[in-house]
Design a protein around this motif. Structure first.
Motif, short mmCIF file in Angstrom:
data_model
loop_
_atom_site.label_atom_id
_atom_site.label_comp_id
_atom_site.label_asym_id
_atom_site.label_seq_id
_atom_site.Cartn_x
_atom_site.Cartn_y
_atom_site.Cartn_z
N ALA A 1 -3.48 8.47 -4.03
CA ALA A 1 -2.27 8.40 -3.20
C ALA A 1 -2.55 8.91 -1.80
O ALA A 1 -2.09 8.33 -0.79
N LEU A 2 -3.33 10.00 -1.69
CA LEU A 2 -3.66 10.54 -0.36
C LEU A 2 -4.50 9.56 0.45
O LEU A 2 -4.30 9.41 1.66
N ARG A 3 -5.41 8.85 -0.22
CA ARG A 3 -6.26 7.89 0.50
C ARG A 3 -5.44 6.71 1.00
O ARG A 3 -5.64 6.23 2.13
N VAL A 4 -4.51 6.24 0.15
CA VAL A 4 -3.67 5.10 0.58
C VAL A 4 -2.80 5.52 1.76
O VAL A 4 -2.61 4.76 2.73
N GLN A 5 -2.27 6.74 1.75
CA GLN A 5 -1.46 7.22 2.87
C GLN A 5 -2.28 7.36 4.12
O GLN A 5 -1.81 7.08 5.24
N ALA A 6 -3.53 7.84 3.92
CA ALA A 6 -4.38 8.05 5.11
C ALA A 6 -4.85 6.73 5.71
O ALA A 6 -5.03 6.62 6.94
N GLU A 7 -5.07 5.72 4.87
CA GLU A 7 -5.58 4.44 5.37
C GLU A 7 -4.50 3.37 5.15
O GLU A 7 -4.71 2.36 4.48
N ARG A 8 -3.31 3.58 5.73
CA ARG A 8 -2.19 2.69 5.50
C ARG A 8 -2.45 1.29 6.01
O ARG A 8 -2.02 0.30 5.40
N ASN A 9 -3.17 1.18 7.12
CA ASN A 9 -3.43 -0.15 7.67
C ASN A 9 -4.69 -0.77 7.13
O ASN A 9 -5.10 -1.87 7.56
N ALA A 10 -5.38 -0.10 6.19
CA ALA A 10 -6.63 -0.63 5.63
C ALA A 10 -6.33 -1.70 4.60
O ALA A 10 -5.18 -1.93 4.20
#
Length: 585
Positions: free
Chosen positions: A52-61
């Motif tokens: 969840a933290l990775r998806v929030q950090a890389e929202r535009n990825a």
């Protein structure tokens, strides 16, 4: 025996191994699987939070790329879901083909700000997953761990457990074989010992040093064998002593089993039988005397001591056989030789009879001459007193010879008796009349009490003499009581007659000898009363000739009771039967 022991031990081992295996598989394996699943769930919680933290950090990825990377790192299926349940990215499936996840329990929990967990079967892939979801802005991320991996691990554990059980069974096979050989060897020694004991070899012993259960059994058996050997040695010693004692007896002894077989006989018995002794053979094949066989049979059946007269066992010899039952069954008979005793007794009776017969004539002459001389003298002449003394003593000697002749005839059976059926009341009436004739004016009251029923078969003259002797005896020694009771009553199948006086009584030490010849309790008083000392002896033999029994009972200062019992059916010359019933209660 060895095969059975082996199978039992091996089967017991298998049961124990199977029980242990099932316990491990059901209890321990289940606990281990639960623990592993809990650990996996905890790990997924941490990994989904990182996801969840990775998806929030890389929202535009690129979300599908992130899902594939996270799936590979977490070794689990990764999914990104919007807040309305649409799948944006999935590591193992095409999002366009996937259902709306708005109703998934773990997704619903994640939308509320929690970490959601659920276990179910995937509709897309068709296998069971452990789902864990975490919230992100605008939706949630989810990791799904396939439980098939957990099943594979569980199967591997079961396979290892099965191999361990097979190894334990092989080890149990070896242990059962070894234990069987050890137990079988020790049991064979015990069985061999028991066979020797059963064969009579009481010297057999068991060498057993072990302290286990089999060792304790062997030790107890060995101790028992030692005690048995000592006991049998004592029994054998006692048997030899008893056999030596019986063989030294002058009487013949013979033992008979319960089924009438000859068990043992002493040397005296063996010498008496010309045909010899046939041990374990029928007694009738060895001893053919009917009276002896009847006595043995009666003792075996009634379990009471019997006495019979044996006259055909040996020519010219007469025996009395006393047969008694043995506690363990069977009977033992002792034969007493009466030949010499009866010869001496017959000689004595003949002598007494001959002497008495020869004395009757001179005594009659002396008595007659004394009476004649007495009349020749004046009453105040002193010589007349001497002649009277001669007459009285001659008369007393005459009565004595008459009593001796009567006793000799009764004892020898020469006095023929004529038996007739008569009621007890008739006998008592005759006795009362005779008493009144002889003792009228003596001041003694005679009471008669008759309760006996039926009839008895007796010789009336002989019974009259019995009553006369007993009543005379009661008058002489119990007349001071002033009363005599004469009566009869029923005793089972017999009739009891009794004469009771109320005099001073008879001391107990004299009761057993009252019916002996010439026996007197008070000798001085007997001489003064003119008694011969033979009246009770004559009464005894007459009663016995009727198949009855006579007895006396007395208490000092309470009078005496003389009673005799007669059977209702005449049994000539039979031994008197024991009767413990008191004459007068």
């Amino acid at each position: 025996m060895r095969g059975r022991i082996f199978l039992k031990l091996f089967f017991a081992y298998l049961v124990v191994i199977a029980a242990c295996t099932l316990t491990l598989d059901i209890a321990i394996r289940r606990a281990w699987v639960n623990s592993l699943q809990t650990e996996i769930e905890s790990s997924l919680r941490e990994k989904v939070q990182l996801f969840a933290l990775r998806v929030q950090a890389e929202r535009n990825a690129d979300l599908p790329s992130i899902a594939r990377v996270v799936s590979k790192a977490a070794n689990a299926r990764a999914t990104v879901i919007t807040s309305d349940g649409l799948v944006l990215a999935d590591s193992d499936a095409n999002p366009a083909d996937m259902e709306n996840h708005a109703t998934r329990p773990e997704f619903v929990a994640a939308l509320h700000g929690n970490i959601g967990t659920n276990t179910r079967r995937s509709h897309t892939l068709g296998i069971n997953f452990l789902y864990t979801a975490a919230p992100i802005p605008g939706g949630a991320v989810r990791l799904a761990y396939p439980l098939s991996a957990l099943d594979a691990i569980t199967g591997q554990v079961r396979h290892t457990l099965l191999l361990s059980s097979l190894l334990a069974a092989a080890l149990a096979l070896l242990l059962a074989s070894f234990a069987t050989q050890n137990i079988s060897r020790r049991l064979k020694a015990i069985v061999y010992f028991a066979d020797r004991i059963a064969a009579g070899d009481l010297s057999a012993r068991i060498a057993e040093d072990s302290t286990d259960e089999i060792g304790k059994v062997a030790t107890a058996l060995d101790k028992t064998a030692r005690q048995l050997q000592e006991v049998f040695a004592q029994v054998e010693s006692s048997r030899q002593e008893l056999e030596a004692l019986l063989n030294s007896m002058q009487e013949a002894v013979i033992a008979v089993s319960n089924d009438g077989r000859l068990m043992w006989a002493n040397q005296r018995m063996e010498r008496m039988l010309p045909t010899g002794i046939r041990r374990n053979g029928k007694i009738i094949e060895t001893v053919r005397d009917p009276e002896f066989l009847r006595g043995v049979q009666e003792a075996l059946e009634s379990r009471r001591v019997t006495s019979t007269r044996v006259s055909t066992l040996l020519p010219g010899r007469t025996f009395t056989a006393t047969t008694a039952p043995m506690p363990g069954g069977g009977a033992v008979a002792v034969l007493h030789d009466l030949t010499e005793t009866e010869r001496v007794e017959k000689t004595r009776r003949d002598f007494i009879a001959n002497v008495s017969h020869e004395l009757r004539t001179p005594l009659t002459s002396i008595q007659g001459y004394a009476e004649t001389l007495s009349e020749a003298f004046r009453e105040d002449d002193p010589a007349r007193e001497f002649v009277e003394i001669i007459r009285r003593n001659a008369q007393r000697m005459y009565r004595l010879t008459e009593d001796l002749l009567t006793l000799a005839r009764v004892e020898s059976g020469e006095q023929r008796m004529e038996f007739h059926a008569v009621t007890p009341g008739e006998l008592l009436a005759e006795a009362e009349l005779n008493f009144q004739d002889h003792h009228r004016g003596a001041g003694i009251e005679l009471s008669v009490m008759n309760t006996a029923q039926g009839e008895v078969e007796v010789d009336r003259d002989a019974l009259r003499q019995v009553f006369s002797n007993l009543l005379d005896n009661a008058v002489k020694y119990g007349g001071t009581g002033g009363k005599i009771l004469l009566g009869s009553r029923d005793v089972e199948d017999r009739v009891l007659f009794y004469i009771r006086d109320f005099g001073p009584g008879i001391p107990s030490e004299h009761l057993a000898r009252l019916f002996e010849r010439f026996y007197r309790v008070d000798k001085a008083r007997s001489v003064q009363s003119g008694g011969t000392g033979l009246g009770l002896a004559i009464a005894k033999h007459i009663v016995r000739a009727h198949g009855g029994e006579i007895r006396a009972e007395s208490e000092l200062n309470h009078g005496a009771v003389f009673s005799f019992i007669l059977p209702r059916k005449q049994l000539l010359f039979m031994p008197a039967r024991s009767n413990k019933t008191s004459a007068v209660s």
